[in-house]
Design a protein around this motif. Structure first.
Motif, short mmCIF file in Angstrom:
data_model
loop_
_atom_site.label_atom_id
_atom_site.label_comp_id
_atom_site.label_asym_id
_atom_site.label_seq_id
_atom_site.Cartn_x
_atom_site.Cartn_y
_atom_site.Cartn_z
N ALA A 117 -50.49 -66.55 -32.03
CA ALA A 117 -51.84 -66.06 -32.30
C ALA A 117 -52.73 -67.29 -32.37
N PHE A 118 -52.93 -67.92 -31.24
CA PHE A 118 -53.54 -69.25 -31.15
C PHE A 118 -54.98 -69.20 -31.66
N PRO A 119 -55.26 -69.92 -32.74
CA PRO A 119 -56.58 -69.82 -33.39
C PRO A 119 -57.65 -70.70 -32.74
N ILE A 120 -57.76 -70.55 -31.42
CA ILE A 120 -58.76 -71.28 -30.64
C ILE A 120 -59.60 -70.27 -29.87
N ASP A 121 -60.90 -70.46 -29.85
CA ASP A 121 -61.79 -69.54 -29.16
C ASP A 121 -61.52 -69.49 -27.66
N TYR A 122 -61.95 -68.39 -27.04
CA TYR A 122 -61.92 -68.27 -25.59
C TYR A 122 -62.66 -69.43 -24.94
N TYR A 123 -62.04 -70.00 -23.90
CA TYR A 123 -62.67 -71.01 -23.05
C TYR A 123 -63.11 -72.26 -23.83
N ALA A 124 -62.43 -72.58 -24.92
CA ALA A 124 -62.87 -73.70 -25.76
C ALA A 124 -62.33 -75.05 -25.30
N ASP A 144 -49.96 -67.06 -22.45
CA ASP A 144 -51.11 -66.16 -22.37
C ASP A 144 -52.23 -66.61 -23.30
N GLU A 145 -51.86 -67.04 -24.50
CA GLU A 145 -52.85 -67.56 -25.45
C GLU A 145 -53.45 -68.88 -24.97
N PHE A 146 -52.62 -69.73 -24.39
CA PHE A 146 -53.13 -71.00 -23.85
C PHE A 146 -54.16 -70.73 -22.76
N ARG A 147 -53.85 -69.82 -21.85
CA ARG A 147 -54.77 -69.50 -20.76
C ARG A 147 -56.11 -69.01 -21.32
N ARG A 148 -56.03 -68.16 -22.32
CA ARG A 148 -57.25 -67.62 -22.93
C ARG A 148 -58.13 -68.73 -23.50
N ALA A 149 -57.49 -69.75 -24.07
CA ALA A 149 -58.23 -70.81 -24.74
C ALA A 149 -58.80 -71.86 -23.78
N LEU A 150 -58.37 -71.83 -22.53
CA LEU A 150 -58.81 -72.84 -21.56
C LEU A 150 -60.09 -72.43 -20.85
N GLN A 151 -60.94 -73.41 -20.61
CA GLN A 151 -62.08 -73.24 -19.72
C GLN A 151 -61.57 -72.93 -18.32
N PHE A 152 -62.36 -72.24 -17.50
CA PHE A 152 -62.04 -72.15 -16.08
C PHE A 152 -62.03 -73.56 -15.51
N LEU A 201 -52.58 -69.90 -13.70
CA LEU A 201 -52.59 -71.34 -13.87
C LEU A 201 -52.03 -71.97 -12.60
N THR A 202 -52.88 -72.63 -11.85
CA THR A 202 -52.53 -73.18 -10.55
C THR A 202 -51.88 -74.54 -10.70
N PHE A 203 -50.77 -74.72 -10.03
CA PHE A 203 -50.06 -76.01 -10.06
C PHE A 203 -50.92 -77.11 -9.46
N VAL A 204 -51.04 -78.21 -10.18
CA VAL A 204 -51.77 -79.39 -9.71
C VAL A 204 -50.80 -80.49 -9.29
N LYS A 205 -49.92 -80.86 -10.21
CA LYS A 205 -48.90 -81.85 -9.88
C LYS A 205 -47.85 -81.86 -10.97
#
Length: 272
Positions: A117-124, A144-152, A201-205
């Motif tokens: 229950a990652f306590p970080i806002d959406y896209y933060a 899933d929580e990590f993705r939610r918390a990441l900016q595009f 989440l797209t692979f970069v390297k």
């Protein structure tokens, strides 16, 4: 340094599992044997700072305090605002006490909470870091929580032990589950990339390293924390000696352990 306490303790099995994870994190913070051990720090540091230099993140979120050494290096050498989500209040207090007079650490903010229950806002987050935790967490829910918390276009930096590419039946997983009851799964490297892709989440390297790991030493280390694990896990190694020798270069009780550092970018939604 400041911290916020988020109360996520629950009744029944979830509470028990979280309590065990916290106890393990606190023990390993002292020993530094599993999470960010010394042997992997140089490569992790180089890879992490390459990402910071390339993407210039304004907000870095670190999932787990880890050993504290990479976090300190980030605080000292990055101008980013740093937030750490850490399940153990004890390790937060210990790190904060150790660095209480260090101005480099004033930019760090701690949140005492769990990853499910990652306590970080959406896209933060511009950059989200998770090192050496994924194998004993509920990875589907956590990512899933990590993705939610990441900016595009935000970056996820993941580092973890993985299975040998040809260990399709998970022989090393079976050993770890017996030695370390909190262990869930190690991914195959390609399966991890596929899993991330399915989570937008797209692979970069990525890079694959190998480090020596003493299986007998692991059993001794974990048995001090989990004394009732049943049959000695080393028996399984003996029974599958040929496989561990072929895949993991077993010599005595020492193997060559694959370790993967992967960088992924949060995909933007497709335009209609």
């Amino acid at each position: 340094m400041k911290y916020i306490k988020i109360n996520t303790w629950m009744e029944g099995g979830i509470m028990s599992r979280l309590a065990e994870i916290v106890a393990f994190i606190e023990h390993d913070y002292q020993k530094k044997a599993v999470i960010e051990p010394e042997k992997r720090l140089d490569k992790l540091r180089d890879s992490l700072f390459d990402i910071v230099k390339t993407y210039h993140p304004g907000v870095i979120v670190k999932a787990g305090l880890g050993s504290g050494r990479l976090l300190y290096d980030l605080a000292k050498n990055s101008g980013a605002y740093i937030v750490v989500v850490e399940p153990s209040l004890g390790t937060i207090r210990e790190f904060s006490s150790l660095h209480k007079d260090d101005p480099a650490c004033e930019k760090i903010r701690f949140i005492n909470g769990e990853f499910n229950a990652f306590p970080i806002d959406y896209y933060a987050a511009d950059l989200l870091i998770c090192i050496d935790y994924l194998d004993f967490l509920e990875s589907g829910r956590v990512v899933d929580e990590f993705r939610r918390a990441l900016q595009f276009d935000g970056i996820l930096f993941i580092a973890s032990v993985v299975l040998h590419d040809d260990d399709l039946e998970g022989a090393y997983d079976d050993f770890m589950k017996k030695a370390f009851p909190l262990h869930n799964d190690y991914y195959l490297r390609e399966d991890l990339k596929t899993f991330m892709d399915l989570n937008e989440l797209t692979f970069v390297k990525g890079s694959l390293e190998h480090y020596s790991a003493d299986l007998s030493g692991m059993v001794d280390y974990f048995s001090g924390l989990f004394p009732d694990t049943g049959e000695n896990p080393l028996i399984q190694i003996e029974e599958q000696k040929n496989k561990f020798t072929e895949l993991y270069k077993l010599e005595g009780s020492v193997i060559s352990e694959p370790y993967y550092i992967g960088v992924f970018a949060r995909r933007k939604p497709a335009h209609p």
